[in-house]
Enzyme design. Structure first.
Site, mmCIF file in Angstrom:
data_model
loop_
_atom_site.group_PDB
_atom_site.id
_atom_site.type_symbol
_atom_site.label_atom_id
_atom_site.label_comp_id
_atom_site.label_asym_id
_atom_site.label_seq_id
_atom_site.Cartn_x
_atom_site.Cartn_y
_atom_site.Cartn_z
ATOM 1 N N ASP A 13 3.855 -87.106 41.067
ATOM 2 C CA ASP A 13 4.744 -87.150 39.916
ATOM 3 C C ASP A 13 4.017 -86.375 38.811
ATOM 4 O O ASP A 13 2.805 -86.126 38.919
ATOM 5 C CB ASP A 13 4.963 -88.616 39.512
ATOM 6 C CG ASP A 13 5.776 -88.735 38.254
ATOM 7 O OD1 ASP A 13 6.793 -88.029 38.136
ATOM 8 O OD2 ASP A 13 5.392 -89.529 37.370
ATOM 9 N N ASP A 15 5.100 -86.399 34.821
ATOM 10 C CA ASP A 15 5.094 -87.058 33.509
ATOM 11 C C ASP A 15 4.485 -88.462 33.624
ATOM 12 O O ASP A 15 4.998 -89.302 34.360
ATOM 13 C CB ASP A 15 6.528 -87.164 32.971
ATOM 14 C CG ASP A 15 7.172 -85.790 32.824
ATOM 15 O OD1 ASP A 15 6.537 -84.910 32.227
ATOM 16 O OD2 ASP A 15 8.308 -85.602 33.303
ATOM 17 N N ARG A 53 17.559 -86.803 33.869
ATOM 18 C CA ARG A 53 18.072 -86.713 32.505
ATOM 19 C C ARG A 53 19.408 -87.456 32.345
ATOM 20 O O ARG A 53 19.561 -88.301 31.462
ATOM 21 C CB ARG A 53 18.239 -85.239 32.124
ATOM 22 C CG ARG A 53 18.304 -84.987 30.647
ATOM 23 C CD ARG A 53 18.406 -83.501 30.361
ATOM 24 N NE ARG A 53 17.288 -82.744 30.932
ATOM 25 C CZ ARG A 53 17.252 -81.412 30.993
ATOM 26 N NH1 ARG A 53 18.247 -80.691 30.502
ATOM 27 N NH2 ARG A 53 16.210 -80.794 31.531
ATOM 28 N N ASN A 124 11.963 -79.507 33.645
ATOM 29 C CA ASN A 124 10.980 -78.785 32.828
ATOM 30 C C ASN A 124 9.596 -78.741 33.478
ATOM 31 O O ASN A 124 8.654 -78.226 32.866
ATOM 32 C CB ASN A 124 10.852 -79.473 31.464
ATOM 33 C CG ASN A 124 12.127 -79.377 30.653
ATOM 34 O OD1 ASN A 124 12.597 -78.278 30.362
ATOM 35 N ND2 ASN A 124 12.708 -80.514 30.301
#
Ligand code: BG6
Ligand code: MG
Length: 227
Positions: A13, A15, A53, A124
């Site tokens: 992962d 973030d 998101r 991103n």
């Protein structure tokens, strides 16, 4: 749990595992929740970790009892606004924001010829890895735009092993999110949860922070599973 010797790859992962960008996501969502009049709580923040998101926006609206208040176009506008705010927070991001020990760990496993892929839900992520100067260590990346289901579904971690041509049981997945740990477990990989052991109790191995993530510690922890 499999033996450490069977492990050939790591599925990361991004973030909250490699950099503290989960705090930036949270800040940008918090800002939007305030605008929408939805109360921001620690529980909501934890639910959003690792989640895509649009799924995150839907969770925020649901938490405020507003899931039926907006059209799809309005929701797209809210998600775009959050992303613009997130991108502003990323402007100054550089390698100094790699979480403790993670730069060294990624370099170490790369030098030892483990295969490395990225299983981040974030569109991103290529930009973030470039800014952190870590993109060169990743053999492959799952493109979240190609997925049918987001975390906690196992699809992203299953794909993270496939693109390395490895079996799930040959991979360790690293996560800071409950949804992510569930995804790794569902994919049949060894889950390494980083953070609060109460929240991440479903993980095979739990380290309280990234500074504990070394091959030696993983090897030792695999002898004594926490699940
Ligand atoms: C995950 C983050 O990595 O990516 C979530 O933990 C975020 O907080 C998700 O919502 C999607 O990111 P992005 O950059 O595509 O909006
Ligand atoms: Mg995360």
């Amino acid at each position: 749990m499999v033996d450490f010797e069977q492990i050939k790859g790591f599925v990361f992962d991004l973030d909250g595992v490699i950099a503290n960008t989960s705090a930036y996501h949270a800040k940008a969502w918090h800002q939007l929740a305030d605008e929408l009049g939805v109360e921001w709580t620690d529980d909501l923040a934890n639910q959003l970790k690792g989640v895509s998101r649009m799924d995150s926006l839907n969770l925020i609206l649901k938490s405020g009892g507003k899931e039926n208040d907006y059209t799809e176009d309005e929701k797209k506008k809210f998600a775009a606004e959050k992303n613009d705010n997130y991108l502003k927070l990323l402007e100054t991001l550089d390698s100094s924001e790699i979480l403790p020990g993670m730069g060294e760990f990624i370099k170490d496993i790369s030098e030892r010829h483990y295969l490395i892929s990225l299983a981040s839900s974030s569109k991103n992520s290529p930009r973030v890895l470039e800014k952190l100067n870590l993109a060169k260590y990743f053999n492959e990346r799952v493109d979240p735009a190609t997925l049918k289901h987001g975390k906690p579904d196992p699809e992203i971690y299953r794909r993270g092993a496939e693109i390395l041509n490895l079996k799930p049981e040959e991979c360790i997945g690293l996560e800071d999110a409950i949804a992510g740990v569930k995804s790794i477990n569902g994919a049949g990989e060894t889950s390494l949860g980083i953070g609060d052991s109460k929240l991440l109790h479903e993980a095979d191995i739990i380290f309280k922070d990234t500074s504990q993530v070394t091959l030696e510690n993983i090897k030792n922890a695999m002898l004594i599973p926490s699940r």
